[in-house]
Design a protein around this motif. Sequence first.
Motif, mmCIF file in Angstrom:
data_model
loop_
_atom_site.group_PDB
_atom_site.id
_atom_site.type_symbol
_atom_site.label_atom_id
_atom_site.label_comp_id
_atom_site.label_asym_id
_atom_site.label_seq_id
_atom_site.Cartn_x
_atom_site.Cartn_y
_atom_site.Cartn_z
ATOM 1 N N ARG A 75 -16.089 44.670 -0.034
ATOM 2 C CA ARG A 75 -15.968 43.232 0.278
ATOM 3 C C ARG A 75 -17.306 42.628 0.702
ATOM 4 O O ARG A 75 -17.500 41.424 0.636
ATOM 5 C CB ARG A 75 -14.941 43.018 1.387
ATOM 6 C CG ARG A 75 -13.516 43.199 0.946
ATOM 7 C CD ARG A 75 -12.552 42.992 2.129
ATOM 8 N NE ARG A 75 -11.186 43.215 1.737
ATOM 9 C CZ ARG A 75 -10.577 44.389 1.712
ATOM 10 N NH1 ARG A 75 -11.238 45.474 2.066
ATOM 11 N NH2 ARG A 75 -9.327 44.499 1.356
ATOM 12 N N GLU A 76 -18.217 43.466 1.162
ATOM 13 C CA GLU A 76 -19.508 43.018 1.673
ATOM 14 C C GLU A 76 -20.596 42.976 0.597
ATOM 15 O O GLU A 76 -21.747 42.676 0.905
ATOM 16 C CB GLU A 76 -19.977 43.972 2.786
ATOM 17 C CG GLU A 76 -18.987 44.160 3.905
ATOM 18 C CD GLU A 76 -18.861 42.943 4.793
ATOM 19 O OE1 GLU A 76 -19.870 42.232 4.962
ATOM 20 O OE2 GLU A 76 -17.751 42.688 5.291
ATOM 21 N N GLN A 85 -12.419 44.364 -7.690
ATOM 22 C CA GLN A 85 -12.053 44.015 -6.321
ATOM 23 C C GLN A 85 -10.532 43.968 -6.158
ATOM 24 O O GLN A 85 -9.995 44.427 -5.149
ATOM 25 C CB GLN A 85 -12.666 42.677 -5.933
ATOM 26 C CG GLN A 85 -14.172 42.716 -5.803
ATOM 27 C CD GLN A 85 -14.770 41.340 -5.597
ATOM 28 O OE1 GLN A 85 -14.070 40.368 -5.353
ATOM 29 N NE2 GLN A 85 -16.094 41.261 -5.684
ATOM 30 N N ALA A 89 -8.472 46.397 -3.612
ATOM 31 C CA ALA A 89 -7.547 45.849 -2.613
ATOM 32 C C ALA A 89 -6.175 46.514 -2.730
ATOM 33 O O ALA A 89 -5.552 46.853 -1.709
ATOM 34 C CB ALA A 89 -7.428 44.329 -2.774
#
Length: 150
Positions: A75-76, A85, A89
């Motif tokens: 996420r960073e 992504q 998740a």
Amino acid sequence: MERISAKDLPAGMYQVLLNGENYLHAAGIDPVLLKLIKMRVSLINSCAYCIDMHYKEAIHAGETPLRLISVGVWRETNYYTPREQAVLALAETLTYMRPDENSDHIHDGLKPFFSKEEIAYLTLAIIQINSWNRFVRSMGPEPGLYKVNG
């Protein structure tokens, strides 16, 4: 410290897990996604042997070290596509399995990229690596010794 070696397993036990793995490979899941799933879930589950194996296999297949070491903080970063992504998740949601969280919002993030059938296959891939992690952590093979074939 190996607690139970492969030769000590009941007949057919290892093959049961391999059958699931073979089924997933035949399903045609994007190999990049599969490698990211395996790496992320193995990190969550603190499976040193699996992390070693999946890191080496992913590097051998052309994945970058930067993306592999960053998958725990995806996420960073800007190294992962929106499609990746969404899968990461899902992998986290199904691995952590908090009792107060459902996966509705995760499926909403997957729908633009995957069919229901593909989401089912991705779910099975996450279940499979969670099973391997737990199996390997119980058996206790020594991390760092894995060699990529081919």
